[in-house]
Every structure is written in structure tokens, then in C-alpha cells.
Design a protein around this motif. Structure first.
Motif, mmCIF file in Angstrom:
data_model
loop_
_atom_site.group_PDB
_atom_site.id
_atom_site.type_symbol
_atom_site.label_atom_id
_atom_site.label_comp_id
_atom_site.label_asym_id
_atom_site.label_seq_id
_atom_site.Cartn_x
_atom_site.Cartn_y
_atom_site.Cartn_z
ATOM 1 N N HIS A 1 20.359 -3.282 1.551
ATOM 2 C CA HIS A 1 19.761 -3.379 0.218
ATOM 3 C C HIS A 1 18.236 -3.387 0.302
ATOM 4 C CE1 HIS A 1 20.337 -5.526 -3.954
ATOM 5 N NE2 HIS A 1 19.940 -4.279 -4.086
ATOM 6 N N LEU A 2 17.702 -3.974 1.348
ATOM 7 C CA LEU A 2 16.245 -4.082 1.513
ATOM 8 C C LEU A 2 15.595 -2.864 2.178
ATOM 9 C CD1 LEU A 2 15.792 -7.776 2.663
ATOM 10 C CD2 LEU A 2 14.742 -6.721 0.655
ATOM 11 N N LYS B 1 0.804 -1.233 0.000
ATOM 12 C CA LYS B 1 0.000 0.000 0.000
ATOM 13 C C LYS B 1 0.834 1.279 0.000
ATOM 14 C CE LYS B 1 -3.730 -2.249 2.529
ATOM 15 N NZ LYS B 1 -4.386 -2.387 3.828
ATOM 16 N N GLU B 2 1.957 1.276 0.712
ATOM 17 C CA GLU B 2 2.785 2.482 0.820
ATOM 18 C C GLU B 2 3.714 2.611 -0.385
ATOM 19 O OE1 GLU B 2 2.332 4.722 3.185
ATOM 20 O OE2 GLU B 2 0.867 3.476 4.236
ATOM 21 N N GLU B 3 4.066 3.857 -0.713
ATOM 22 C CA GLU B 3 4.919 4.115 -1.871
ATOM 23 C C GLU B 3 6.245 4.715 -1.410
ATOM 24 O OE1 GLU B 3 1.353 4.913 -5.044
ATOM 25 O OE2 GLU B 3 1.747 6.399 -3.487
ATOM 26 N N PHE B 4 7.317 4.344 -2.141
ATOM 27 C CA PHE B 4 8.660 4.703 -1.676
ATOM 28 C C PHE B 4 9.655 4.581 -2.824
ATOM 29 C CE2 PHE B 4 12.716 4.057 0.362
ATOM 30 C CZ PHE B 4 12.644 4.671 1.603
ATOM 31 N N VAL B 5 10.450 5.619 -3.041
ATOM 32 C CA VAL B 5 11.593 5.578 -3.960
ATOM 33 C C VAL B 5 12.668 6.479 -3.356
ATOM 34 C CG1 VAL B 5 12.478 6.142 -6.258
ATOM 35 C CG2 VAL B 5 10.184 5.139 -6.028
ATOM 36 N N TYR C 1 7.326 -2.615 -2.213
ATOM 37 C CA TYR C 1 7.804 -3.917 -2.687
ATOM 38 C C TYR C 1 8.306 -3.846 -4.122
ATOM 39 C CZ TYR C 1 3.838 -5.179 -5.681
ATOM 40 O OH TYR C 1 2.911 -5.222 -6.699
ATOM 41 N N GLN C 2 7.741 -2.973 -4.945
ATOM 42 C CA GLN C 2 8.221 -2.837 -6.324
ATOM 43 C C GLN C 2 9.561 -2.116 -6.362
ATOM 44 O OE1 GLN C 2 7.485 -3.954 -9.299
ATOM 45 N NE2 GLN C 2 5.683 -5.098 -8.672
ATOM 46 N N PHE C 3 9.714 -1.084 -5.539
ATOM 47 C CA PHE C 3 10.992 -0.379 -5.463
ATOM 48 C C PHE C 3 12.101 -1.339 -5.039
ATOM 49 C CE2 PHE C 3 14.024 1.986 -2.725
ATOM 50 C CZ PHE C 3 14.685 2.664 -3.734
ATOM 51 N N LEU C 4 11.763 -2.287 -4.187
ATOM 52 C CA LEU C 4 12.757 -3.214 -3.645
ATOM 53 C C LEU C 4 12.716 -4.593 -4.303
ATOM 54 C CD1 LEU C 4 12.396 -2.067 0.034
ATOM 55 C CD2 LEU C 4 14.297 -1.616 -1.519
ATOM 56 N N LYS C 5 12.256 -4.647 -5.535
ATOM 57 C CA LYS C 5 12.162 -5.911 -6.277
ATOM 58 C C LYS C 5 13.508 -6.638 -6.319
ATOM 59 C CE LYS C 5 10.970 -7.887 -10.749
ATOM 60 N NZ LYS C 5 10.384 -7.630 -12.076
ATOM 61 N N ASP C 6 14.561 -5.958 -6.725
ATOM 62 C CA ASP C 6 15.869 -6.621 -6.850
ATOM 63 C C ASP C 6 16.372 -7.192 -5.530
ATOM 64 O OD1 ASP C 6 15.891 -6.190 -9.587
ATOM 65 O OD2 ASP C 6 17.203 -4.446 -9.479
ATOM 66 N N PRO C 7 16.380 -6.416 -4.440
ATOM 67 C CA PRO C 7 16.845 -7.027 -3.183
ATOM 68 C C PRO C 7 15.909 -8.118 -2.661
ATOM 69 C CG PRO C 7 16.198 -4.733 -2.824
ATOM 70 C CD PRO C 7 16.185 -4.978 -4.290
ATOM 71 N N LEU C 8 14.604 -8.004 -2.909
ATOM 72 C CA LEU C 8 13.695 -9.079 -2.492
ATOM 73 C C LEU C 8 14.004 -10.365 -3.250
ATOM 74 C CD1 LEU C 8 10.370 -7.086 -2.072
ATOM 75 C CD2 LEU C 8 11.567 -8.361 -0.276
ATOM 76 N N ILE C 9 14.302 -10.245 -4.542
ATOM 77 C CA ILE C 9 14.681 -11.426 -5.329
ATOM 78 C C ILE C 9 16.034 -11.947 -4.846
ATOM 79 C CG2 ILE C 9 15.375 -12.198 -7.631
ATOM 80 C CD1 ILE C 9 13.093 -10.354 -8.713
ATOM 81 N N ARG C 10 16.954 -11.049 -4.548
ATOM 82 C CA ARG C 10 18.257 -11.473 -4.013
ATOM 83 C C ARG C 10 18.073 -12.281 -2.736
ATOM 84 N NH1 ARG C 10 22.496 -7.359 -1.108
ATOM 85 N NH2 ARG C 10 23.771 -8.983 -0.170
ATOM 86 N N LYS C 11 17.172 -11.853 -1.860
ATOM 87 C CA LYS C 11 16.964 -12.510 -0.564
ATOM 88 C C LYS C 11 16.141 -13.795 -0.677
ATOM 89 C CE LYS C 11 16.393 -12.793 4.025
ATOM 90 N NZ LYS C 11 17.359 -13.524 4.784
#
Length: 187
Positions: free
Chosen positions: A123-124, A15-19, A161-171
Motif C-alpha cells: 500500500h505504501l 520533492k519527488e512526484e509520483f502517481v 507523500y500526497q499520493f500515499l496519504k491514505d496508506p501513510l494515515i493507515r500506518k
């Protein structure tokens, strides 16, 4: 909460937005706080191994802190964290370019010197993970120093979660992230 494999994802990450907006915050998360960045157990050995290659990127104060206290420390809660300058100032791995704090580990990675990007907790960020024996909980850590990132995320309409797609995939892996996206789409 959204269950994805063996983790619970708080709805705020959807729900929250972040960049991140480094031009506004100046990398404050690398220099503020009451301890260093949380470390995973497997990252302790990695920090020991990469330190000689990362050292040339670090500030004199950062090197002095690491040489005195080690490449990582235990914080007041008995958790492993990155070492800080003077015990409670900026992370010892912080470097500064044009008045903005960055990670010296990440710079060494970008230049192809090491494979390790940086601690996964960094990273996350602003996701913080709480570990339990059977599962993990992913929460959105709200901190006033990230107000510019919240504004930027709202303007761009990018969920955390979209902003942090790469670190979420890394983890957690590609399949985990795909499952999260499927559950978000079904909401």
C-alpha cells in the motif's frame, strides 16, 4: 530528513512526484523483484486467517505456491515476505485483469469479503521503511519500472507523500500525517 514523531521522512518524499499509472506499468511491482512484499509481524497472522477467503480470488499458480510454501516465507535476508510463484516470480497473491497485475487480497477487500486491504508495504509503495530500535526511516524507492508513475506524478504535480496519504494515515495515523503536512508547509 524531516522528523515526524518517531520517524524520519526523507525529503525525496516531498520533492519527488509520483502517481501510479497501471495502464503503462501493468502492475509490474507485483511481478518483478527478488522476493515477495515485505510483511510486518502482525500481518503474518492476518494472512493465515484471511487465506481461505482470499483463495478463490487467486490464480492456480498462486494457490499452488501458497499450499507448498505457506501464506508467507522468509526471504534471503531472513525477513518475512509474501510467497512468490516458483520462489522468485510474481507474488502468489497477484491476479491479472485485462493484462494488468493486481492484488487478490485487495480485490477481496474491495468486494467486502475481508477487512484487511493488503500488506502495508504494498500500500505504501514506493515508500520503503527501514526500522531501527528507536525510530523508522521512510525512503523513496526508485525503480525503473515506475518511470511512468514518475512522469504521471510530474504531469499532475503530486508529491510522493500526497499520493500515499491514505496508506501513510493507515500506518501512522491522522495526527502523524497532519504533523508531516505542517512541517512541509513550513519548509
Amino acid at each position: 530528513m524531516i522528523l515526524v514523531e518517531n520517524s524520519l521522512v526523507h525529503e525525496d518524499l516531498i520533492k519527488e512526484e509520483f502517481v501510479c499509472n497501471l495502464n503503462r506499468c501493468k502492475g509490474a511491482c507485483c511481478v518483478m523483484g527478488n522476493s515477495g512484499a515485505p510483511l510486518e509481524e502482525e500481518e503474518l497472522k492476518i494472512l493465515e486467517e484471511i487465506y481461505p477467503k482470499v483463495k478463490p480470488y487467486l490464480t492456480e499458480k498462486g494457490i499452488a505456491a501458497i499450499e507448498k510454501d505457506g501464506v508467507y516465507v522468509k526471504d534471503f535476508e531472513d525477513d518475512y515476505t509474501t510467497t512468490c510463484v516458483d520462489g522468485d516470480k510474481e507474488c502468489a497473491y497477484t491476479i491479472f485483469e485485462n493484462g494488468i497485475a493486481f492484488c487478490g487480497i485487495e480485490k477481496a477487500h474491495r468486494e467486502g469479503i475481508i477487512e484487511f486491504k493488503k500488506p502495508i508495504s504494498c500500500h505504501l509503495y514506493p515508500i520503503r521503511i527501514t526500522k531501527y530500535p528507536e525510530f523508522e526511516v521512510l525512503n523513496y524507492d526508485r525503480w525503473h519500472i515506475c518511470a511512468a508513475a514518475c512522469e504521471h506524478g510530474k504531469a499532475l504535480k503530486v508529491p510522493v507523500y500526497q499520493f500515499l496519504k491514505d496508506p501513510l494515515i493507515r500506518k501512522y495515523g491522522q495526527q502523524w500525517f497532519k504533523e508531516l503536512e505542517e512541517q512541509v508547509a513550513a519548509m
